[in-house]
Design an enzyme around this catalytic site. Sequence first.
Site, short mmCIF file in Angstrom:
data_model
loop_
_atom_site.label_atom_id
_atom_site.label_comp_id
_atom_site.label_asym_id
_atom_site.label_seq_id
_atom_site.Cartn_x
_atom_site.Cartn_y
_atom_site.Cartn_z
CB CYS A 54 -12.20 2.43 -8.07
SG CYS A 54 -10.88 3.51 -8.67
CB CYS A 61 -11.69 -1.34 -14.02
SG CYS A 61 -11.30 -1.86 -12.33
CB CYS A 98 1.27 -7.79 -6.90
SG CYS A 98 0.89 -6.12 -7.48
CB CYS A 190 5.57 -3.63 -12.11
SG CYS A 190 4.49 -4.88 -12.86
NE ARG A 262 6.18 -8.95 -13.15
CZ ARG A 262 6.83 -9.82 -12.39
NH1 ARG A 262 6.42 -11.07 -12.33
NH2 ARG A 262 7.89 -9.46 -11.69
#
Length: 333
Positions: A54, A61, A98, A190, A262
């Site tokens: 990415c 991340c 997901c 979400c 969640r």
Amino acid sequence: MQGLRHDWTKEEIAEIYHKPFLDLVFEAASVHRQNKDYSEVQISSLISIKTGGCAEDCSYCPQAARYNTGVDVHALMKLTDVVTAAVKAKEGGASRLCMGAAWREVRDNRDFDRVIEMVKAVNDMDMEVCCTLGMLTESQAQRLADAGLYAYNHNLDTSEEDYKRIISTRTYDDRLNTIKNVRKAKLTVCSGGIIGLGETTEDRIAMLQTLANMEKHPESVPVNALVPVKGTPLEDQPRVPIWDMVRMIATARIVMPKSVVRLSAGRNEMSILEQAFCFMAGANSIFAGDKLLTTPNPAFNEDMAMFELLGLKTREAFKNGRPDNTQKKEVFA
């Protein structure tokens, strides 16, 4: 029963967050029981359909190309492999799948066409389909909606004030604009955040205020605890205390009483007793399966044993109905 508010002040949310711990949990549990079946927890499964490489610089991340984290780059998964993963997840008790792709933004190309086919295939299995693919235009959101997407995940991560410390390759407004585009397509939203990034308590409260004061609360609010990954700028961050996780969940439950809260990343490090406190405070969804994109997560069988011990039951897909865009298609089909 407490009504929905969209005008919370930081002072009001701070007063809730800083209540004596047991008082806070009791209030959140009471709000939860007034608005939800407190014994019902949705199981979601998260798979990485495109891993690594990415261009973003999100400090937490392991999929950012600029960090050396040992994560192998994998091209977009094949449709058959996604369906196989969805079948396994459904058999394990998941009612939502997901799919995450390590993209900065969605591009109108053949890869996006393949994601559309994945969404259609999983939707045909009568599972709620969620995607997290990065930034999204209004037309792209509509394509996903037309394919049967149920929800789009796009977390705020932290407060607007703290955001530039964590990410420099996109702005806070970029995130908010994607959420607006998702809303225009009548998809469910979400959106939540991560604690343990080195943020202040005020940052956590500001993030909750942004979510709670949206014109429509996110239907799903993930509360993630940072899982530090070697090679990222936040690799040395200490583990988030369970008390902080419970406070975030409880406060989110009180200010967004109808949302699904969640219990997300970081659960692998929690004991059953710690997770029980989170459920008591208002969490009513978890991610299950061996991994959360690239980080470890409890397996389905472990969660089923925990559910039996705590007297919890799984939530069915589409408990609150399908999104408006899907209903319209059914009416006029």
